[in-house]
Design a protein around this motif. Structure first.
Motif, PDB file in Angstrom:
ATOM      1  N   ILE A 113       1.697   0.693  14.132  1.00 41.13           N
ATOM      2  CA  ILE A 113       1.003   1.765  13.460  1.00 41.13           C
ATOM      3  C   ILE A 113       0.958   1.580  12.131  1.00 41.13           C
ATOM      4  CG2 ILE A 113      -0.256   4.069  13.992  1.00 41.13           C
ATOM      5  CD1 ILE A 113       0.251   2.044  16.362  1.00 41.13           C
ATOM      6  N   VAL A 114      -0.474   1.359  11.111  1.00 43.56           N
ATOM      7  CA  VAL A 114      -0.228   1.208  10.253  1.00 43.56           C
ATOM      8  C   VAL A 114      -0.649   2.273   9.026  1.00 43.56           C
ATOM      9  CG1 VAL A 114      -1.222  -0.104   7.876  1.00 43.56           C
ATOM     10  CG2 VAL A 114      -0.709  -1.090  10.343  1.00 43.56           C
ATOM     11  N   GLU A 115      -0.117   2.623   7.633  1.00 44.51           N
ATOM     12  CA  GLU A 115      -0.345   4.039   7.430  1.00 44.51           C
ATOM     13  C   GLU A 115      -1.869   3.866   7.322  1.00 44.51           C
ATOM     14  OE1 GLU A 115       2.624   3.544   4.226  1.00 44.51           O
ATOM     15  OE2 GLU A 115       4.005   4.480   5.615  1.00 44.51           O
ATOM     16  N   GLY A 116      -2.266   4.875   6.846  1.00 45.64           N
ATOM     17  CA  GLY A 116      -3.301   4.976   6.673  1.00 45.64           C
ATOM     18  C   GLY A 116      -4.532   4.841   7.243  1.00 45.64           C
ATOM     19  N   TRP A 117      -4.921   4.313   8.501  1.00 43.24           N
ATOM     20  CA  TRP A 117      -5.308   3.954   9.923  1.00 43.24           C
ATOM     21  C   TRP A 117      -6.023   5.105  10.413  1.00 43.24           C
ATOM     22  CZ3 TRP A 117      -2.557   0.200  13.977  1.00 43.24           C
ATOM     23  CH2 TRP A 117      -3.522  -0.617  13.576  1.00 43.24           C
ATOM     24  N   THR A 118      -6.873   5.377  10.633  1.00 40.10           N
ATOM     25  CA  THR A 118      -7.202   6.573  11.792  1.00 40.10           C
ATOM     26  C   THR A 118      -7.151   7.160  12.934  1.00 40.10           C
ATOM     27  OG1 THR A 118      -9.511   5.811  12.958  1.00 40.10           O
ATOM     28  CG2 THR A 118      -9.471   6.567  10.301  1.00 40.10           C
ATOM     29  N   PHE A 119      -6.845   7.780  13.632  1.00 37.74           N
ATOM     30  CA  PHE A 119      -5.834   8.531  14.718  1.00 37.74           C
ATOM     31  C   PHE A 119      -7.118   7.119  16.064  1.00 37.74           C
ATOM     32  CE2 PHE A 119      -6.889  10.173  19.600  1.00 37.74           C
ATOM     33  CZ  PHE A 119      -5.123  10.046  19.957  1.00 37.74           C
ATOM     34  N   ARG A 120      -8.822   7.104  16.098  1.00 39.01           N
ATOM     35  CA  ARG A 120      -9.805   6.063  16.486  1.00 39.01           C
ATOM     36  C   ARG A 120      -8.694   4.753  16.494  1.00 39.01           C
ATOM     37  NH1 ARG A 120     -12.057   6.466  20.672  1.00 39.01           N
ATOM     38  NH2 ARG A 120     -10.565   5.060  21.399  1.00 39.01           N
ATOM     39  N   GLN A 121      -8.437   3.889  15.152  1.00 41.38           N
ATOM     40  CA  GLN A 121      -7.672   2.666  15.125  1.00 41.38           C
ATOM     41  C   GLN A 121      -6.640   2.299  16.092  1.00 41.38           C
ATOM     42  OE1 GLN A 121      -8.021   3.034  10.352  1.00 41.38           O
ATOM     43  NE2 GLN A 121      -9.243   0.900  10.901  1.00 41.38           N
ATOM     44  N   MET A 122      -5.495   3.577  15.170  1.00 41.51           N
ATOM     45  CA  MET A 122      -4.961   3.371  16.832  1.00 41.51           C
ATOM     46  C   MET A 122      -5.082   4.149  18.390  1.00 41.51           C
ATOM     47  SD  MET A 122      -1.360   6.727  16.456  1.00 41.51           S
ATOM     48  CE  MET A 122       0.136   6.325  17.678  1.00 41.51           C
ATOM     49  N   ARG A 123      -5.653   4.084  18.033  1.00 40.09           N
ATOM     50  CA  ARG A 123      -6.260   4.153  19.918  1.00 40.09           C
ATOM     51  C   ARG A 123      -6.806   2.993  19.866  1.00 40.09           C
ATOM     52  NH1 ARG A 123      -8.877   8.932  23.183  1.00 40.09           N
ATOM     53  NH2 ARG A 123      -8.118   7.502  25.099  1.00 40.09           N
ATOM     54  N   THR A 280      -9.698  18.747   8.945  1.00 38.79           N
ATOM     55  CA  THR A 280      -8.636  17.953   9.249  1.00 38.79           C
ATOM     56  C   THR A 280      -7.507  17.394   8.044  1.00 38.79           C
ATOM     57  OG1 THR A 280      -9.596  16.256  10.599  1.00 38.79           O
ATOM     58  CG2 THR A 280      -9.267  18.998  11.704  1.00 38.79           C
ATOM     59  N   PRO A 281      -7.053  16.216   8.682  1.00 38.45           N
ATOM     60  CA  PRO A 281      -6.621  15.057   7.982  1.00 38.45           C
ATOM     61  C   PRO A 281      -7.701  13.646   8.395  1.00 38.45           C
ATOM     62  CG  PRO A 281      -4.603  15.896   9.413  1.00 38.45           C
ATOM     63  CD  PRO A 281      -6.195  16.932   9.816  1.00 38.45           C
ATOM     64  N   ILE A 282      -7.803  13.213   7.315  1.00 36.21           N
ATOM     65  CA  ILE A 282      -8.855  11.956   7.202  1.00 36.21           C
ATOM     66  C   ILE A 282      -8.224  10.900   8.038  1.00 36.21           C
ATOM     67  CG2 ILE A 282     -10.134  13.224   5.977  1.00 36.21           C
ATOM     68  CD1 ILE A 282      -9.227  10.835   3.755  1.00 36.21           C
ATOM     69  N   SER A 283      -6.510  10.547   8.234  1.00 34.82           N
ATOM     70  CA  SER A 283      -6.140   9.859   8.163  1.00 34.82           C
ATOM     71  C   SER A 283      -4.419   9.715   8.513  1.00 34.82           C
ATOM     72  CB  SER A 283      -5.702   8.206   7.276  1.00 34.82           C
ATOM     73  OG  SER A 283      -4.870   8.804   6.503  1.00 34.82           O
ATOM     74  N   LEU A 284      -3.448   8.604   9.287  1.00 35.20           N
ATOM     75  CA  LEU A 284      -1.840   8.797   9.281  1.00 35.20           C
ATOM     76  C   LEU A 284      -1.194   8.595   8.187  1.00 35.20           C
ATOM     77  CD1 LEU A 284      -2.021   6.948  13.120  1.00 35.20           C
ATOM     78  CD2 LEU A 284      -2.408   9.395  12.487  1.00 35.20           C
ATOM     79  N   PRO A 285      -0.908   9.853   7.852  1.00 32.63           N
ATOM     80  CA  PRO A 285      -0.098   9.306   6.487  1.00 32.63           C
ATOM     81  C   PRO A 285       1.179   8.984   6.931  1.00 32.63           C
ATOM     82  CG  PRO A 285      -0.106  12.028   6.980  1.00 32.63           C
ATOM     83  CD  PRO A 285      -1.162  11.349   7.580  1.00 32.63           C
ATOM     84  N   GLY A 286       2.143   8.128   5.653  1.00 29.70           N
ATOM     85  CA  GLY A 286       3.334   7.552   5.958  1.00 29.70           C
ATOM     86  C   GLY A 286       4.624   8.472   5.341  1.00 29.70           C
ATOM     87  N   LYS A 287       5.294   8.217   5.596  1.00 28.69           N
ATOM     88  CA  LYS A 287       6.460   9.204   4.628  1.00 28.69           C
ATOM     89  C   LYS A 287       6.210   9.595   2.794  1.00 28.69           C
ATOM     90  CE  LYS A 287      11.712   9.805   4.269  1.00 28.69           C
ATOM     91  NZ  LYS A 287      13.116   9.129   5.178  1.00 28.69           N
ATOM     92  N   SER A 288       5.888   8.436   2.308  1.00 29.37           N
ATOM     93  CA  SER A 288       6.275   8.962   0.843  1.00 29.37           C
ATOM     94  C   SER A 288       4.980   9.773   0.617  1.00 29.37           C
ATOM     95  CB  SER A 288       5.548   7.501   0.426  1.00 29.37           C
ATOM     96  OG  SER A 288       4.491   7.040   0.689  1.00 29.37           O
ATOM     97  N   ALA A 289       3.482   9.215   1.177  1.00 28.83           N
ATOM     98  CA  ALA A 289       2.141  10.362   0.656  1.00 28.83           C
ATOM     99  C   ALA A 289       2.648  12.410   1.079  1.00 28.83           C
ATOM    100  CB  ALA A 289       0.934   9.527   1.641  1.00 28.83           C
TER     101      ALA A 289
END
Length: 332
Positions: A113-123, A280-289
């Motif tokens: 699952i890539v940093e910055g993807w949306t939940f829709r992209q994850m699904r 709400t958030p707009i993406s899936l943030p990673g650890k550094s963000a």
């Protein structure tokens, strides 16, 4: 009387024989037959008994009962791991049970699952991942959140982007649960290590800010600086004016080219038309963000513009920013 004595002797002899067999170091003739390329699948709910009996049907062993008796006598096989196993040579029953109990030789699969993807992209990615068992493709987002124990939480930004390993037989819901727990741990860590002058009020606001930083930055090194600009704007009461929030709010209306009309189109996510954070958030943030959102760099910058090479020019004043826009954006 003699019959009873004879039966007693036979019982003792049988017990001794069983005990000798159970403690016997079996030869290769007694081993369970596997060869190179063999893959064993243990499904959820399978027991050692069902597996051993299946081996008898498959002619991997002659009879199942001695192996079952061995396992019961030595109290082995109570806990086995489901999944696929690559066993490429014959093994004795004790070693086989050890493999199932420890999970050794299990075939692992991975999904990223890539940093910055949306939940829709994850699904979308989990829907297409094999051999992961997909059970949620027809579910609404709300049902997924309910199944992980968060029925009233918006799913965006709540799953940690990472590479997840799984075994055949596991489900996409298992991945959602793991990714959600991991994100909560990362948020807890970020919140516990936040800056004293941070303008964000709770962990959810950190996830919102981190999701914007994730979409704004191509370079990890710039994330604390971008966070600083947004934190400075919140302190001063300025609007964030973050393009990615506008794009998220437009949804399918956005076709790849952000225009002035888009910036003026009001949605709950348009940080040009509305003050404060988006809902709400707009993406899936990673650890550094996440850490950048919690610990913004101490600067006096209120503006930044993309240079066109992945980096940004940061400015303290509007005049400096306008000059940078002319240099890096209008000229280009």
């Amino acid at each position: 009387m003699l019959k009873k004595a004879t039966l007693g002797v036979l019982a003792v002899a049988l017990a001794i024989g069983v005990a000798v067999w159970l403690d016997y170091d079996a030869t290769t003739a007694d081993a369970i037959q596997f060869q190179e390329g063999d893959v064993l699948f243990v499904a959820r709910g399978d027991t050692l008994s069902t597996i051993i009996r299946r081996f008898e049907e498959e002619k991997r062993i002659d009879k199942s009962w001695p192996y079952l008796l061995y396992a019961r006598y030595h109290e082995l096989g109570d806990s086995i791991h489901f999944g696929e196993y690559s066993i490429e040579e014959s093994v004795h029953i004790e070693e086989f049970i050890r493999i199932l109990s420890s999970g050794d030789h299990q075939i692992q699969y991975r999904v990223t699952i890539v940093e910055g993807w949306t939940f829709r992209q994850m699904r979308d990615v989990l829907d297409q991942t094999n051999p992961l068992r997909n059970i949620t493709s027809d579910w609404e987002d709300d049902r997924i959140m309910a199944e992980i124990g968060q029925p009233n939480l918006h799913p965006e930004g709540q799953f940690y982007p990472d590479t997840y390993f799984y075994h055949k037989g596991e489900t996409d819901l298992d991945i959602y649960k793991i990714a959600f727990r991991e994100m909560q741990e990362q948020l807890d860590h970020a919140w516990e290590n936040r800056s004293e002058d941070l303008q964000l009020q709770n962990q959810y606001e950190i996830s919102i800010m981190a999701s914007i930083i994730e979409k704004e930055s191509l370079l990890k090194v710039e994330e604390p600086q971008i966070s600083s600009v947004f934190n400075n704007r919140l302190i001063k009461g300025m609007r964030l004016q973050a393009d990615p929030t506008v794009i998220y709010g437009l949804g399918d209306q956005f076709k790849g080219n952000l225009t002035r009309k888009h910036l003026r189109t009001d949605t709950p996510y348009n940080t040009y038309t509305r003050s404060g954070l988006p809902p709400t958030p707009i993406s899936l943030p990673g650890k550094s963000a996440l850490m950048a959102a919690a610990r913004p760099l101490q600067t006096t910058a209120y503006y930044f513009v993309a240079r066109g090479d992945g980096s940004h020019k940061f400015s303290d004043t509007l005049a400096e920013h306008n000059a940078a826009v002319r240099k890096y954006q209008l000229r280009r």
